[in-house]
Write a protein that holds these residues in place. Sequence first.
Motif, PDB file in Angstrom:
ATOM      1  N   ASP A  84       0.692  -1.560   0.265  1.00 59.46           N
ATOM      2  CA  ASP A  84       0.257   0.169   0.002  1.00 59.46           C
ATOM      3  C   ASP A  84       0.924   1.345  -0.118  1.00 59.46           C
ATOM      4  O   ASP A  84       1.766   1.392   0.702  1.00 59.46           O
ATOM      5  N   ILE A  85       0.202   1.821  -0.465  1.00 58.46           N
ATOM      6  CA  ILE A  85       0.832   3.870  -0.274  1.00 58.46           C
ATOM      7  C   ILE A  85       2.782   4.208  -0.895  1.00 58.46           C
ATOM      8  O   ILE A  85       2.989   3.866  -0.751  1.00 58.46           O
ATOM      9  N   LEU A  86       2.722   2.592  -2.401  1.00 55.58           N
ATOM     10  CA  LEU A  86       3.738   2.761  -2.790  1.00 55.58           C
ATOM     11  C   LEU A  86       4.534   3.952  -3.368  1.00 55.58           C
ATOM     12  O   LEU A  86       3.857   5.288  -3.562  1.00 55.58           O
ATOM     13  N   LYS A  87       5.415   3.778  -3.053  1.00 56.79           N
ATOM     14  CA  LYS A  87       6.764   5.163  -3.049  1.00 56.79           C
ATOM     15  C   LYS A  87       7.521   4.871  -4.360  1.00 56.79           C
ATOM     16  O   LYS A  87       7.831   4.076  -4.657  1.00 56.79           O
ATOM     17  N   PRO A  88       7.639   6.173  -5.251  1.00 56.52           N
ATOM     18  CA  PRO A  88       9.107   5.273  -6.200  1.00 56.52           C
ATOM     19  C   PRO A  88      10.657   4.528  -5.507  1.00 56.52           C
ATOM     20  O   PRO A  88      10.673   3.859  -6.370  1.00 56.52           O
ATOM     21  N   GLU A  89      10.401   4.574  -4.171  1.00 58.27           N
ATOM     22  CA  GLU A  89      11.933   3.932  -3.358  1.00 58.27           C
ATOM     23  C   GLU A  89      11.617   2.468  -3.532  1.00 58.27           C
ATOM     24  O   GLU A  89      11.816   1.532  -3.032  1.00 58.27           O
ATOM     25  N   ASP A  90      10.107   2.239  -3.873  1.00 57.21           N
ATOM     26  CA  ASP A  90       9.738   0.787  -4.178  1.00 57.21           C
ATOM     27  C   ASP A  90       9.787   0.456  -5.054  1.00 57.21           C
ATOM     28  O   ASP A  90       9.699  -1.115  -5.307  1.00 57.21           O
ATOM     29  N   THR A  91      10.118   0.926  -5.968  1.00 60.22           N
ATOM     30  CA  THR A  91      10.772   1.013  -8.018  1.00 60.22           C
ATOM     31  C   THR A  91      11.962  -0.246  -7.487  1.00 60.22           C
ATOM     32  O   THR A  91      12.996  -0.437  -6.967  1.00 60.22           O
ATOM     33  N   ALA A  92      11.520  -1.565  -8.183  1.00 58.74           N
ATOM     34  CA  ALA A  92      12.646  -2.951  -8.003  1.00 58.74           C
ATOM     35  C   ALA A  92      11.589  -4.167  -8.432  1.00 58.74           C
ATOM     36  O   ALA A  92      10.517  -4.388  -8.821  1.00 58.74           O
TER      37      ALA A  92
END
Length: 125
Positions: A84-92
Amino acid sequence: QVHLAESGGGSVQAGGSLRLSCVAPEYSGRLNCLAWFRQAPGKGREGVALITPGGAIKLVADSLKDRFTISQDLRVHTVYLDIDILKPEDTAMYYCALATRCRWGIPMEYEYPHWGQGTQVTVSS
């Protein structure tokens, strides 16, 4: 040969949600620990969460547990990772992996001999 198949990744905007799935027919048989990892561009694999078939061990990394949830449906040999509440730093690239047993603690790459191909998550701001 052990088979794992991840799905559910995609390109989303920050603030959105995703459900990743890992289908693993050998999970809850001889392999009793399933973990999620992620690998951001230019970085090593990071342990995210793990679970056992009976649910006695169910753990998400402290820095992620407010937004990440691990769950399972053994009827369809599937473990889920809800983000939830995805953030750009979750890009992977997100991977699931299997081991014979779980150790309580953040999963470490070397403990898991069986891996899926991964599913890409890209979060834009």
